[in-house]
Write a protein that holds these residues in place. Structure first.
Motif, PDB file in Angstrom:
ATOM      1  N   THR A 226      28.641  43.150  38.830  1.00 33.48           N
ATOM      2  CA  THR A 226      27.912  44.227  38.167  1.00 33.48           C
ATOM      3  C   THR A 226      28.620  45.562  38.366  1.00 33.48           C
ATOM      4  N   GLN A 227      29.118  45.766  39.569  1.00 34.06           N
ATOM      5  CA  GLN A 227      29.797  47.020  39.894  1.00 34.06           C
ATOM      6  C   GLN A 227      31.186  47.090  39.261  1.00 34.06           C
ATOM      7  N   ASP A 228      31.935  45.977  39.301  1.00 38.75           N
ATOM      8  CA  ASP A 228      33.324  45.984  38.855  1.00 38.75           C
ATOM      9  C   ASP A 228      33.473  45.792  37.346  1.00 38.75           C
ATOM     10  N   GLY A 229      32.557  45.064  36.740  1.00 38.12           N
ATOM     11  CA  GLY A 229      32.631  44.803  35.309  1.00 38.12           C
ATOM     12  C   GLY A 229      33.394  43.546  34.948  1.00 38.12           C
ATOM     13  N   HIS A 230      34.413  43.218  35.723  1.00 41.44           N
ATOM     14  CA  HIS A 230      35.176  41.986  35.515  1.00 41.44           C
ATOM     15  C   HIS A 230      35.887  41.654  36.811  1.00 41.44           C
ATOM     16  N   TRP A 231      36.211  40.394  36.996  1.00 37.59           N
ATOM     17  CA  TRP A 231      36.886  39.953  38.218  1.00 37.59           C
ATOM     18  C   TRP A 231      37.695  38.698  37.913  1.00 37.59           C
ATOM     19  N   TYR A 232      38.938  38.691  38.387  1.00 42.27           N
ATOM     20  CA  TYR A 232      39.847  37.583  38.146  1.00 42.27           C
ATOM     21  C   TYR A 232      40.288  37.004  39.471  1.00 42.27           C
ATOM     22  N   TYR A 233      40.089  35.697  39.633  1.00 41.46           N
ATOM     23  CA  TYR A 233      40.510  35.021  40.847  1.00 41.46           C
ATOM     24  C   TYR A 233      41.600  34.014  40.512  1.00 41.46           C
ATOM     25  N   VAL A 234      42.741  34.146  41.160  1.00 47.29           N
ATOM     26  CA  VAL A 234      43.811  33.176  40.974  1.00 47.29           C
ATOM     27  C   VAL A 234      44.584  33.027  42.280  1.00 47.29           C
ATOM     28  N   ASP A 235      44.829  31.789  42.658  1.00 51.55           N
ATOM     29  CA  ASP A 235      45.650  31.471  43.830  1.00 51.55           C
ATOM     30  C   ASP A 235      47.051  31.166  43.312  1.00 51.55           C
ATOM     31  N   GLU A 236      47.874  32.219  43.209  1.00 44.71           N
ATOM     32  CA  GLU A 236      49.189  32.055  42.593  1.00 44.71           C
ATOM     33  C   GLU A 236      50.078  31.099  43.380  1.00 44.71           C
ATOM     34  N   ALA A 237      50.008  31.161  44.706  1.00 43.82           N
ATOM     35  CA  ALA A 237      50.867  30.289  45.515  1.00 43.82           C
ATOM     36  C   ALA A 237      50.562  28.817  45.223  1.00 43.82           C
ATOM     37  N   SER A 238      49.273  28.484  45.144  1.00 47.61           N
ATOM     38  CA  SER A 238      48.887  27.091  44.860  1.00 47.61           C
ATOM     39  C   SER A 238      49.288  26.687  43.448  1.00 47.61           C
ATOM     40  N   TRP A 239      49.165  27.636  42.497  1.00 44.48           N
ATOM     41  CA  TRP A 239      49.521  27.329  41.116  1.00 44.48           C
ATOM     42  C   TRP A 239      51.017  27.028  41.009  1.00 44.48           C
ATOM     43  N   TYR A 240      51.848  27.854  41.633  1.00 42.56           N
ATOM     44  CA  TYR A 240      53.288  27.639  41.555  1.00 42.56           C
ATOM     45  C   TYR A 240      53.703  26.354  42.282  1.00 42.56           C
ATOM     46  N   ARG A 241      52.998  26.035  43.355  1.00 39.27           N
ATOM     47  CA  ARG A 241      53.309  24.784  44.056  1.00 39.27           C
ATOM     48  C   ARG A 241      52.946  23.585  43.172  1.00 39.27           C
ATOM     49  N   ARG A 242      51.783  23.655  42.526  1.00 39.95           N
ATOM     50  CA  ARG A 242      51.397  22.570  41.623  1.00 39.95           C
ATOM     51  C   ARG A 242      52.389  22.449  40.473  1.00 39.95           C
ATOM     52  N   LYS A 243      52.851  23.592  39.976  1.00 43.29           N
ATOM     53  CA  LYS A 243      53.843  23.594  38.903  1.00 43.29           C
ATOM     54  C   LYS A 243      55.129  22.894  39.359  1.00 43.29           C
ATOM     55  N   ALA A 244      55.534  23.159  40.589  1.00 42.47           N
ATOM     56  CA  ALA A 244      56.736  22.524  41.135  1.00 42.47           C
ATOM     57  C   ALA A 244      56.537  21.016  41.295  1.00 42.47           C
ATOM     58  N   GLU A 245      55.358  20.612  41.774  1.00 41.84           N
ATOM     59  CA  GLU A 245      55.075  19.184  41.939  1.00 41.84           C
ATOM     60  C   GLU A 245      55.062  18.475  40.587  1.00 41.84           C
ATOM     61  N   GLU A 246      54.462  19.135  39.595  1.00 44.26           N
ATOM     62  CA  GLU A 246      54.351  18.498  38.287  1.00 44.26           C
ATOM     63  C   GLU A 246      55.666  18.508  37.532  1.00 44.26           C
ATOM     64  N   ALA A 247      56.599  19.366  37.951  1.00 42.30           N
ATOM     65  CA  ALA A 247      57.926  19.345  37.341  1.00 42.30           C
ATOM     66  C   ALA A 247      58.690  18.085  37.730  1.00 42.30           C
ATOM     67  N   VAL A 248      58.339  17.483  38.876  1.00 42.45           N
ATOM     68  CA  VAL A 248      58.980  16.245  39.317  1.00 42.45           C
ATOM     69  C   VAL A 248      58.633  15.103  38.365  1.00 42.45           C
ATOM     70  N   SER A 249      57.351  15.056  37.977  1.00 42.82           N
ATOM     71  CA  SER A 249      56.883  14.058  37.019  1.00 42.82           C
ATOM     72  C   SER A 249      55.771  14.694  36.216  1.00 42.82           C
ATOM     73  N   GLU A 250      56.029  14.963  34.939  1.00 37.96           N
ATOM     74  CA  GLU A 250      55.093  15.725  34.128  1.00 37.96           C
ATOM     75  C   GLU A 250      53.893  14.921  33.660  1.00 37.96           C
ATOM     76  N   PHE A 251      53.887  13.614  33.847  1.00 40.48           N
ATOM     77  CA  PHE A 251      52.751  12.827  33.387  1.00 40.48           C
ATOM     78  C   PHE A 251      51.477  13.265  34.106  1.00 40.48           C
ATOM     79  N   GLY A 252      50.466  13.619  33.335  1.00 40.26           N
ATOM     80  CA  GLY A 252      49.208  14.059  33.928  1.00 40.26           C
ATOM     81  C   GLY A 252      49.217  15.500  34.391  1.00 40.26           C
TER      82      GLY A 252
END
Length: 275
Positions: A226-252
């Motif tokens: 209510t005070q901020d108007g909008h809020w964005y939550y992202v765990d960039e470290a986890s996202w980039y790690r998942r991206k690296a794992e999925e680059a090994v095998s893109e299936f799924g």
């Protein structure tokens, strides 16, 4: 920097963490397991279809789970319940879905809503797009008479100005950053006809309460939204790690098609001043 619709494209840092041998093996193991589960799931669906228990197309299991449906019942019923407000809005605002109007499902996923649109309104000129090529391959295969394609993570879309009578998007803007939301709202406005209708879902107070009940984002409250108007939550470290794992095998993969992290975006119910 490349220009998109006279605005600079948002920057992306492609650096991914290095994976050791164990993590690479684990990523390959996950991919192999997903393939095996897909086979079992397809066999189960064929059995249910043979006996008339289901009469609708079902995506592969790894696609189904990527778009928040863990069961056949949830996939079908959530498609119905999320499509109902869109259909209601179309009726209220004069978009006649019984006529050959142009409709776009933006961020179509694996067609939870698109299935209902094509089943209930066969005269509609149905279009769909998604940044994940795996989703698009399924939707193209399932709805050969619809116009379906894989769009880039950034605008523009392939469509001409003022193309659509109705554009809807379910659980897409709920994952965009504020900058991405602004970028895509402008683009969707471009391809919508004057007087056309945009139906876009986003996270708000109910979403925060739902997430809290499941033990998530306890460090952020409805009062803060209510005070901020909008809020964005992202765990960039986890996202980039998942991206690296999925680059090994893109299936799924969950991150294919995305060129920068996505997370959970929450808006006040009235978002005009922010977008």
């Amino acid at each position: 920097m490349e220009k998109v619709n006279d605005r600079p494209a948002l920057e992306y840092s492609p650096a991914l963490p290095r994976l050791g041998a164990f993590d690479r093996a684990k990523a390959i193991g996950k991919s192999t397991a997903k393939r095996g589960i897909d086979v079992y799931f397809a066999t189960k669906c064929a059995f249910l279809r043979t006996f008339g228990i289901i009469d609708f197309p079902v995506p592969p299991n790894h696609c189904l789970r990527r778009t928040s449906s863990h069961t056949l019942r949830h996939y079908y019923e959530s498609g119905v319940t999320t499509m109902m407000p869109i259909v209601t809005a179309a009726r209220i605002f004069g978009v006649d879905l019984d006529q050959p109007v142009n409709v776009l499902d933006f961020g179509c996923g694996v067609a939870r809503q698109f299935l209902q649109l094509n089943r209930q309104y066969p005269r509609v000129k149905a279009h769909a797009c998604d940044a994940h090529p795996d989703n698009v391959a399924y939707v193209k295969r399932t709805f050969p008479n619809a116009d379906v394609y894989a769009n880039n993570f950034d605008p523009p879309l392939k469509y001409a100005d003022d193309t659509f009578d109705l554009v809807y998007s379910v659980s897409t803007f709920s994952h965009f950053s504020l900058d991405d939301a602004k970028l895509w709202l402008r683009e969707l406005s471009r391809v919508t006809k004057p007087g056309g209708l945009l139906c876009l879902t986003f996270n708000s107070y109910t979403s925060i309460a739902w997430t809290h009940d499941r033990g998530g984002i306890r460090n952020y409250s409805a009062e803060q939204l209510t005070q901020d108007g909008h809020w964005y939550y992202v765990d960039e470290a986890s996202w980039y790690r998942r991206k690296a794992e999925e680059a090994v095998s893109e299936f799924g993969s969950n991150t294919t098609g995305a060129t920068r992290p996505t997370g959970d975006m929450f808006f006040l119910r009235s978002t005009r001043k922010f977008l």
